[in-house]
Design an enzyme around this catalytic site. Structure first.
Site, PDB file in Angstrom:
ATOM      1  N   GLN A   1       0.743  -1.204  -0.161  1.00 39.92           N
ATOM      2  CA  GLN A   1      -0.105   0.005  -0.189  1.00 39.92           C
ATOM      3  C   GLN A   1       0.761   1.191  -0.001  1.00 39.92           C
ATOM      4  OE1 GLN A   1      -3.425  -0.532   2.860  1.00 39.92           O
ATOM      5  NE2 GLN A   1      -1.866  -1.780   3.602  1.00 39.92           N
ATOM      6  N   ASN A   2       2.335   1.101   0.172  1.00 39.80           N
ATOM      7  CA  ASN A   2       2.918   2.086   0.112  1.00 39.80           C
ATOM      8  C   ASN A   2       3.266   2.730  -1.255  1.00 39.80           C
ATOM      9  OD1 ASN A   2       3.176   1.434   2.886  1.00 39.80           O
ATOM     10  ND2 ASN A   2       5.144   0.564   2.800  1.00 39.80           N
TER      11      ASN A   2
ATOM     12  N   HIS B   1      -1.636   1.337  -4.305  1.00 45.06           N
ATOM     13  CA  HIS B   1      -2.154   2.644  -4.099  1.00 45.06           C
ATOM     14  C   HIS B   1      -0.987   3.670  -5.053  1.00 45.06           C
ATOM     15  CE1 HIS B   1      -4.008   1.612  -0.001  1.00 45.06           C
ATOM     16  NE2 HIS B   1      -4.715   1.328  -1.117  1.00 45.06           N
TER      17      HIS B   1
ATOM     18  N   CYS C   1      -1.533  11.025 -16.326  1.00 50.04           N
ATOM     19  CA  CYS C   1      -2.255  12.178 -16.746  1.00 50.04           C
ATOM     20  C   CYS C   1      -3.635  11.752 -16.481  1.00 50.04           C
ATOM     21  CB  CYS C   1      -2.018  11.928 -18.436  1.00 50.04           C
ATOM     22  SG  CYS C   1      -2.910  13.273 -19.203  1.00 50.04           S
TER      23      CYS C   1
ATOM     24  N   GLY D   1       2.684  -4.630   8.920  1.00 47.33           N
ATOM     25  CA  GLY D   1       2.938  -3.044   9.277  1.00 47.33           C
ATOM     26  C   GLY D   1       1.748  -2.404   8.677  1.00 47.33           C
TER      27      GLY D   1
HETATM   28  N1  APR Z   1       7.107  -2.151  12.401  1.00 52.99           N
HETATM   29  C1  APR Z   1       5.800  -2.931  12.185  1.00 52.99           C
HETATM   30  N2  APR Z   1       4.611  -2.200  12.250  1.00 52.99           N
HETATM   31  C2  APR Z   1       4.630  -0.960  12.477  1.00 52.99           C
HETATM   32  C3  APR Z   1       5.922  -0.199  12.705  1.00 52.99           C
HETATM   33  C4  APR Z   1       7.056  -1.159  12.883  1.00 52.99           C
HETATM   34  N3  APR Z   1       8.342  -0.340  13.147  1.00 52.99           N
HETATM   35  N4  APR Z   1       5.582   1.005  12.866  1.00 52.99           N
HETATM   36  C5  APR Z   1       4.398   1.253  12.948  1.00 52.99           C
HETATM   37  N5  APR Z   1       3.844   0.045  12.526  1.00 52.99           N
HETATM   38  C6  APR Z   1       2.296  -0.205  12.371  1.00 52.99           C
HETATM   39  C7  APR Z   1       1.272   0.605  13.375  1.00 52.99           C
HETATM   40  O1  APR Z   1       1.218  -0.167  14.505  1.00 52.99           O
HETATM   41  C8  APR Z   1       0.191   0.630  12.277  1.00 52.99           C
HETATM   42  O2  APR Z   1      -0.631  -0.608  12.528  1.00 52.99           O
HETATM   43  O3  APR Z   1       2.056   0.094  10.955  1.00 52.99           O
HETATM   44  C9  APR Z   1       0.741   0.448  10.875  1.00 52.99           C
HETATM   45  C10 APR Z   1       0.505   1.597   9.951  1.00 52.99           C
HETATM   46  O4  APR Z   1      -0.759   1.995   9.724  1.00 52.99           O
HETATM   47  P1  APR Z   1      -1.112   3.095   8.777  1.00 52.99           P
HETATM   48  O5  APR Z   1      -0.203   4.205   9.109  1.00 52.99           O
HETATM   49  O6  APR Z   1      -2.532   3.290   8.954  1.00 52.99           O
HETATM   50  O7  APR Z   1      -0.530   2.654   7.334  1.00 52.99           O
HETATM   51  P2  APR Z   1      -1.522   1.661   6.257  1.00 52.99           P
HETATM   52  O8  APR Z   1      -2.366   0.464   7.120  1.00 52.99           O
HETATM   53  O9  APR Z   1      -0.364   1.324   5.468  1.00 52.99           O
HETATM   54  O10 APR Z   1      -2.298   2.739   5.632  1.00 52.99           O
HETATM   55  C11 APR Z   1      -3.120   2.167   4.630  1.00 52.99           C
HETATM   56  O11 APR Z   1      -4.163   4.339   4.536  1.00 52.99           O
HETATM   57  O12 APR Z   1      -2.805   6.312   4.673  1.00 52.99           O
HETATM   58  C12 APR Z   1      -3.557   5.491   3.772  1.00 52.99           C
HETATM   59  O13 APR Z   1      -3.532   5.255   1.274  1.00 52.99           O
HETATM   60  C13 APR Z   1      -2.650   5.051   2.476  1.00 52.99           C
HETATM   61  O14 APR Z   1      -1.956   3.235   2.003  1.00 52.99           O
HETATM   62  C14 APR Z   1      -2.259   4.108   3.066  1.00 52.99           C
HETATM   63  C15 APR Z   1      -3.584   3.294   3.616  1.00 52.99           C
END
Ligand code: APR
Length: 245
Positions: free
Chosen positions: A104-105, A122, A130, A188
């Protein structure tokens, strides 16, 4: 988990795998979800999702949206893959069965570590899309609003990011891989954003073993056979060593 029973693997990654590389995760305070960046003096700036990650925000204030992604794109030059990205790249290189890393990154840390079997569901910071003709082109510099598309000549290039309300990329390929998976690993991710948050259930229904690696329990932890809590830089290399034993 019995290694011999596993042939096909799908790995979902979220912001947590890049956190230890220094890329801020997405956060929620009460009803407000935001990303944090810093200005040139290191002062934190909070960007609400509604202001920078929706088609409406892009239409309303393209300068703000483009600048937000320009800052995030520029940040890539200051960060490096961490042991979790490296371990997944090593697994990708060595795993004899099917393997798909779905991230998702929008950073490029998986590919910089060497991962090949990778989908950016994503979008990507280092790509411009475009809005007129749909052509995507590699993009590493700042992207001002009004930049002209080399394909159709329209001044409609935008960040190639899947905004909230838009369809993630390659869902058909991901869905097929989930249905064939023997092992699904989520790393994560907070499990708050669909459709990725539902992958665990698709894989589970298809018979896969499901494993979550996260710093804290996520919104979807109950759906997994097993959750391991800790930093990705420790948990992912440990898992990969076991799988490649
Ligand atoms: N190791 C493992 N997990 C971790 C660490 C780490 N060092 N640091 C943080 N986390 C975990 C947090 O506990 C949390 O559950 O990573 C998760 C990050 O969550 P989000 O920031 O919500 O990210 P994500 O789930 O990828 O978001 C999904 O939402 O922000 C929008 O479109 C964007 O792709 C993204 C989507």
């Amino acid at each position: 988990m019995v290694r011999q029973d596993i042939q096909n693997i799908v790995i979902l990654t979220g912001a947590g795998i890049s956190a230890e590389s220094g890329i801020a995760t997405f956060r929620t305070k009460g009803a407000v979800s935001y990303w944090e960046t810093t200005d040139e003096n290191g002062v934190p700036i909070l960007h609400r999702v509604e202001d920078v990650c929706t088609p409406e925000a892009l239409a309303r204030n393209p300068a703000l949206v483009h600048r937000f992604y320009d800052e995030r794109r520029a940040k890539l030059a200051t960060v490096s893959p961490n042991p979790a990205h490296e371990a997944l790249a090593a697994l990708d290189a060595a795993w004899p069965g099917e393997l798909l890393i779905v991230t998702q990154n929008v950073d490029d840390l998986h590919e910089r570590a060497g991962a090949k079997r990778l989908i950016h569901m994503h979008g990507e910071l280092q790509s411009a899309l475009c809005a007129a003709c749909g052509k995507a082109v590699p993009w590493t510099q700042a992207l001002p609003p009004g930049t002209v598309c080399t394909g159709c000549g329209q001044p409609r290039l935008r960040p190639d990011i899947v905004f909230f309300g838009e369809m993630p990329y390659q869902m058909d390929v991901i869905d097929e891989a989930l249905r064939r998976a023997d092992l699904f690993v989520s790393i994560g991710t907070s499990g708050a954003v669909y459709p990725a948050a539902g992958f665990v259930q698709t894989a589970r229904h298809a018979g896969a073993r499901t494993l979550e690696l996260n710093l804290d329990p996520s919104a979807g932890s109950d759906y997994f056979d097993e959750t391991r809590l800790g930093p990705a830089s420790l948990l992912v290399p440990h898992l990969v060593r076991h799988l490649l034993e």
